[in-house]
Design an enzyme around this catalytic site. Structure first.
Site, PDB file in Angstrom:
ATOM      1  N   GLU A  63      46.244  49.249  22.096  1.00 36.70           N
ATOM      2  CA  GLU A  63      46.698  48.463  20.943  1.00 36.70           C
ATOM      3  C   GLU A  63      45.759  48.616  19.751  1.00 36.70           C
ATOM      4  OE1 GLU A  63      48.602  44.735  23.397  1.00 36.70           O
ATOM      5  OE2 GLU A  63      46.441  44.862  23.228  1.00 36.70           O
ATOM      6  N   ASP A 234      49.217  38.596  28.348  1.00 31.05           N
ATOM      7  CA  ASP A 234      49.071  39.001  26.947  1.00 31.05           C
ATOM      8  C   ASP A 234      49.830  40.289  26.637  1.00 31.05           C
ATOM      9  OD1 ASP A 234      47.478  40.702  28.365  1.00 31.05           O
ATOM     10  OD2 ASP A 234      45.678  40.437  27.171  1.00 31.05           O
TER      11      ASP A 234
HETATM   12  N1  LIG Z   1      43.853  36.518  25.373  1.00 34.89           N
HETATM   13  C1  LIG Z   1      42.877  37.324  25.009  1.00 34.89           C
HETATM   14  O1  LIG Z   1      42.384  37.234  23.884  1.00 34.89           O
HETATM   15  C2  LIG Z   1      42.335  38.299  25.987  1.00 34.89           C
HETATM   16  C3  LIG Z   1      41.125  38.955  25.739  1.00 34.89           C
HETATM   17  C4  LIG Z   1      40.592  39.799  26.706  1.00 34.89           C
HETATM   18  C5  LIG Z   1      41.302  40.023  27.887  1.00 34.89           C
HETATM   19  N2  LIG Z   1      42.507  39.397  28.082  1.00 34.89           N
HETATM   20  C6  LIG Z   1      43.267  39.585  29.324  1.00 34.89           C
HETATM   21  O2  LIG Z   1      42.605  38.836  30.328  1.00 34.89           O
HETATM   22  C7  LIG Z   1      42.857  39.437  31.599  1.00 34.89           C
HETATM   23  C8  LIG Z   1      41.569  39.553  32.371  1.00 34.89           C
HETATM   24  O3  LIG Z   1      40.709  40.478  31.736  1.00 34.89           O
HETATM   25  P1  LIG Z   1      39.390  40.974  32.464  1.00 34.89           P
HETATM   26  O4  LIG Z   1      38.737  41.920  31.520  1.00 34.89           O
HETATM   27  O5  LIG Z   1      38.619  39.807  32.985  1.00 34.89           O
HETATM   28  O6  LIG Z   1      40.062  41.775  33.686  1.00 34.89           O
HETATM   29  P2  LIG Z   1      39.414  42.160  35.105  1.00 34.89           P
HETATM   30  O7  LIG Z   1      40.314  43.216  35.677  1.00 34.89           O
HETATM   31  O8  LIG Z   1      37.967  42.454  34.970  1.00 34.89           O
HETATM   32  O9  LIG Z   1      39.559  40.810  35.963  1.00 34.89           O
HETATM   33  C9  LIG Z   1      40.780  40.283  36.352  1.00 34.89           C
HETATM   34  C10 LIG Z   1      40.606  39.563  37.679  1.00 34.89           C
HETATM   35  O10 LIG Z   1      41.857  38.919  38.022  1.00 34.89           O
HETATM   36  C11 LIG Z   1      41.965  38.933  39.433  1.00 34.89           C
HETATM   37  N3  LIG Z   1      43.349  38.654  39.804  1.00 34.89           N
HETATM   38  C12 LIG Z   1      44.444  39.446  39.681  1.00 34.89           C
HETATM   39  N4  LIG Z   1      45.547  38.803  40.143  1.00 34.89           N
HETATM   40  C13 LIG Z   1      45.131  37.557  40.529  1.00 34.89           C
HETATM   41  C14 LIG Z   1      45.795  36.434  41.081  1.00 34.89           C
HETATM   42  N5  LIG Z   1      47.104  36.470  41.348  1.00 34.89           N
HETATM   43  N6  LIG Z   1      45.061  35.320  41.350  1.00 34.89           N
HETATM   44  C15 LIG Z   1      43.719  35.281  41.111  1.00 34.89           C
HETATM   45  N7  LIG Z   1      43.031  36.328  40.597  1.00 34.89           N
HETATM   46  C16 LIG Z   1      43.736  37.455  40.314  1.00 34.89           C
HETATM   47  C17 LIG Z   1      41.470  40.324  39.807  1.00 34.89           C
HETATM   48  O11 LIG Z   1      41.113  40.415  41.184  1.00 34.89           O
HETATM   49  C18 LIG Z   1      40.275  40.501  38.858  1.00 34.89           C
HETATM   50  O12 LIG Z   1      39.053  40.094  39.462  1.00 34.89           O
HETATM   51  C19 LIG Z   1      43.519  40.773  31.306  1.00 34.89           C
HETATM   52  O13 LIG Z   1      44.904  40.632  31.572  1.00 34.89           O
HETATM   53  C20 LIG Z   1      43.291  41.009  29.842  1.00 34.89           C
HETATM   54  O14 LIG Z   1      44.329  41.752  29.244  1.00 34.89           O
HETATM   55  C21 LIG Z   1      43.030  38.550  27.169  1.00 34.89           C
END
Ligand SMILES: NC(=O)c1ccc[n+]([C@@H]2O[C@H](COP(=O)([O-])OP(=O)(O)OC[C@H]3O[C@@H](n4cnc5c(N)ncnc54)[C@H](O)[C@@H]3O)[C@@H](O)[C@H]2O)c1
Length: 346
Positions: A63, A234
């Protein structure tokens, strides 16, 4: 040939960003970025706004997130690839650029993987300051990946949380998060289910990564009065909450034009009410009304938050050694003699 000053753009590498964060302190830097975001949300109408520009693939999304306040222009390049962690890569990586609108010249190029974690945590806690129940002390942190520690520290610094209850489908992620939070002053409770994690929590943060509709929280799990900080949903087709929770909640968003495409509310009618956070911050819209209301921040991440973080970093590195001058812009002696500059370099 030595580049002239006009050719140079300050560049903040990951290494320098980490040194800068340690120099300032994680919690202080999150709090200061949040203050910058709050100031910029107060002048929301002065920004060019557009939903971010995605390139979807079966593997993830890439993005671009641009905005301008008429004086500076900024953009972030960011990806979201939930499968990456199984290949030893980050789900989210990013870099960003700030430019001067008057000349169009870039004024900062920086890593934004670290910075995104800080700005996302800053935004979440800023919203929490307005919407979370008064005297909230416990947060459930569901999804213990890359963003999770930053979220926990932001809510500690800005919303007075003293306890976090962690849950992840991967116990190794929970163990990592718990170990990283040792010595931060937070009481950390590792849980075996999402139900256990939300016991006694006034704030529930969901920050999971999956490229599909997931149901991290079901309706019966969420009691009255809580604040839900939903970060992980997101993208189109990627949400975390059961639709019935949305119907019981008062929903708050960054930029509705983007959130209706990407956020939890993609599951609702296009005219379902959603309050814009900048209006709560400026006092034009109501935040939390009472202690039984469920508030939901349907966070997707918006370009102005990155712009705020970029401007913060630009100021913070002035007069420091936390950047390198990058020879990024061609600067011929005669501005129209670009070819001559090339030939003289032979
Ligand atoms: N809203 C925002 O501004 C923003 C900013 C950054 C990241 N994000 C989003 O946040 C999310 C997390 O990002 P990250 O960098 O921490 O990712 P990451 O991959 O490092 O961590 C995600 C974690 O979620 C766990 N997980 C997956 N499915 C699950 C479930 N059903 N129950 C419990 N845990 C579960 C995984 O095992 C993993 O440890 C991503 O989807 C990313 O796109 C959003």
């Amino acid at each position: 040939m030595q580049p002239s000053d006009k050719a140079l753009v300050p560049f903040v590498s990951v290494d320098n960003m980490m040194r800068l964060i340690h120099h300032i302190g994680v919690e202080r830097m999150i709090t200061e970025i949040a203050a910058q975001i709050e100031d910029d949300f107060k002048r929301w109408e002065s920004f060019d706004k557009t939903p971010r520009i995605p390139a979807h693939s079966p593997h993830g999304v890439i993005e671009l997130m641009p905005t301008s306040d008429g004086e500076a222009y900024g953009f972030k390049y960011v990806n979201g690839h939930p499968k990456n962690t199984s290949e030893g890569l980050q789900t989210v990586t990013a870099f960003g650029l700030l430019a001067d609108v008057y000349t169009g010249y870039p004024t900062l190029l920086t890593e934004m993987t670290m910075l995104t974690a800080l700005r996302t945590a800053a935004t979440s806690a800023l919203v929490g300051k307005y919407l979370a129940p008064k005297n909230a002390s416990t947060m459930a942190m569901i999804g213990n990946g890359a963003q999770s520690e930053f979220q926990c520290l932001a809510f500690k610094a800005m919303c007075g949380i003293d306890t976090v209850r962690l849950y992840d489908i991967d116990p190794a992620a929970t163990a990592k998060c718990a170990a990283n939070l040792q010595g931060t002053g937070l009481k950390v409770v590792s849980c075996r289910s999402a139900e256990e994690a939300i016991e006694g929590a006034q704030i529930i943060t969901t920050c999971t990564a999956d490229k599909k509709y997931a149901t991290i929280l079901t309706d019966n799990m969420v009691g009255p009065g809580v604040h839900i900080n939903a970060i992980g949903g997101d993208c189109p087709g990627k949400t975390e909450l059961h639709r019935d929770i949305l119907l019981r909640s008062d929903i708050f968003v960054e930029y509705p034009e983007q959130t209706r495409i990407e956020g939890e509310i993609q599951a609702l009618d296009p005219d379902h009410p959603a309050t814009e956070m900048w209006q709560v911050i400026t006092g034009q819209a109501e935040g939390r009304r009472d202690d039984r209301q469920i508030t939901l921040f349907d966070s997707v991440g918006f370009a102005i938050e990155d712009f705020s973080a970029l401007r913060y970093v630009k100021r913070a590195i002035e007069g420091t050694e936390f950047f390198e001058p990058l020879d990024m812009l061609a600067d011929p002696d005669d501005p129209r003699d670009l070819f001559g500059m090339l030939m003289r370099a032979k």
